[in-house]
Design an enzyme around this catalytic site. Structure first.
Site, short mmCIF file in Angstrom:
data_model
loop_
_atom_site.label_atom_id
_atom_site.label_comp_id
_atom_site.label_asym_id
_atom_site.label_seq_id
_atom_site.Cartn_x
_atom_site.Cartn_y
_atom_site.Cartn_z
N SER A 1 74.23 -21.03 15.69
CA SER A 1 74.54 -20.52 17.02
C SER A 1 75.75 -19.60 16.95
O SER A 1 76.81 -20.01 16.45
CB SER A 1 74.81 -21.66 17.99
OG SER A 1 73.65 -22.45 18.17
N ARG B 1 82.79 -28.48 20.41
CA ARG B 1 82.92 -27.71 19.17
C ARG B 1 84.38 -27.54 18.73
O ARG B 1 84.78 -26.51 18.19
CB ARG B 1 82.26 -26.33 19.31
CG ARG B 1 80.78 -26.41 19.65
CD ARG B 1 79.99 -27.08 18.53
NE ARG B 1 78.57 -27.21 18.91
CZ ARG B 1 78.04 -28.30 19.48
NH1 ARG B 1 78.81 -29.37 19.72
NH2 ARG B 1 76.77 -28.35 19.79
N GLU C 1 81.29 -18.84 18.26
CA GLU C 1 81.32 -20.16 17.63
C GLU C 1 81.51 -19.99 16.13
O GLU C 1 82.09 -20.85 15.46
CB GLU C 1 80.02 -20.92 17.93
CG GLU C 1 79.99 -22.32 17.35
CD GLU C 1 78.80 -23.12 17.83
OE1 GLU C 1 78.14 -23.76 16.98
OE2 GLU C 1 78.52 -23.13 19.04
#
Length: 305
Positions: A229, A179, A299
């Site tokens: 998420s 990520r 995130e």
């Protein structure tokens, strides 16, 4: 800001620039206060001119796509939001029996790209087709799902560098991680991305996409607004499992709630504020830290805080 507004308007015209727009109307979380200026460039040249202007004038700005991974402050954003949602385009570079290569603008939705590739018989992008973001945002954070990540099929990107030059960066130069990428860590603005895919039948590709979409509907709280998420996957752990085992499913602060369907999602169950989300995620992090000694990292990208 008056001078900046007029100069931006001279670039994009009257119809693609707004003042004091509430960003909750442009994020999948449906949360966020107003920005000073919201501008929608639709061409490569407009984006380059806008970014150079904002940097030269030292104007605070943020570039966004579909707003699918953002938590915007209740007080909004003191500056210019550059939205690339109208910057669309796909160009086939190679189409042989074995290989399909495509160049895509950063404002294209991953769902649109995935469905287009399916019709062309290009495989390798199925995992990303259900991710509700743009190519630019996806590449920046190396978006992934169901065992695939964009780095797996990405060849290179064209971007505006921190120095204001238009540069090409290869997959290796992007330094992809979980990520993250060099694009997320430095002030690059992505213009387009090139992907190399394999070949299959449209039927097989659509079957994979449908399977992934079915799994999403069954396992994720798609009936509520969210930013996807909420937490990154801690090394050696699964964030949703830690949260679930801590008994936090259904925990609620104001209009924000830990999904009772998938603990990895914080959802907006009704007029949630950014403050609600921050208070809730802080509580989740504290409990997980106390019970498991694991530090959860957001995130979701915070804007305007």
């Amino acid at each position: 800001m008056i001078d900046i507004y007029e100069r931006l308007k001279s670039i994009v015209g009257d119809s693609r620039i707004f003042q004091k727009e509430y960003l909750k109307n442009y994020t999948t979380f449906r949360i966020g206060g107003p920005c000073n200026i919201l501008v929608f460039p639709s061409t490569r040249e407009e984006i380059i001119e806008i970014i150079r202007l904002l940097r030269e004038t030292k104007t605070n700005y943020f570039v966004m796509g579909n707003g699918s991974n953002l938590l915007v402050s209740d007080s909004g954003f003191d500056g210019v939001i550059v939205s690339l949602k109208f910057f669309k385009g796909m160009e086939t570079l190679e189409n042989t029996d074995d290989v399909y290569t495509i160049r895509v603008t950063s404002g294209e939705l991953m769902s649109s790209v995935g469905n287009y590739l399916a019709r062309m018989g290009a495989t390798g992008f199925e995992f990303a087709t259900g991710i509700p973001g743009t190519i630019g945002g996806g590449v920046r954070m190396n978006a992934g799902a169901y065992g695939g990540e964009l780095k797996d099929c990405l060849v290179c990107v064209t971007a505006i560098s921190p120095e204001g030059e238009v540069v090409s960066l290869s997959n290796e130069e992007l330094k992809f991680g979980y990520r993250t990428s060099i694009l997320a860590n430095k002030d690059y603005v992505i213009l387009d991305a090139t992907f190399k895919l394999g070949k299959s039948t449209t039927e097989e590709i659509k079957a994979k996409i449908n399977d992934f979409n079915t799994q999403r509907r069954e396992k994720q709280p798609t009936n509520f607004h969210s930013a996807g998420s909420t937490f990154k996957r801690p090394e050696g752990y699964i964030a949703a499992k830690l949260i679930d085992e801590a008994g936090l499913k259904g925990l609620q602060v104001g209009g924000a709630m830990v999904s009772d369907k998938h603990a990895g999602f914080v959802v907006n169950v009704g007029n949630a504020t950014a403050s609600d989300v921050i208070e809730l995620t802080d509580k989740v992090r504290a409990v997980v830290k106390e019970k498991n000694g694991v530090d959860l990292e957001l995130e979701v990208i915070k804007v305007g805080f």
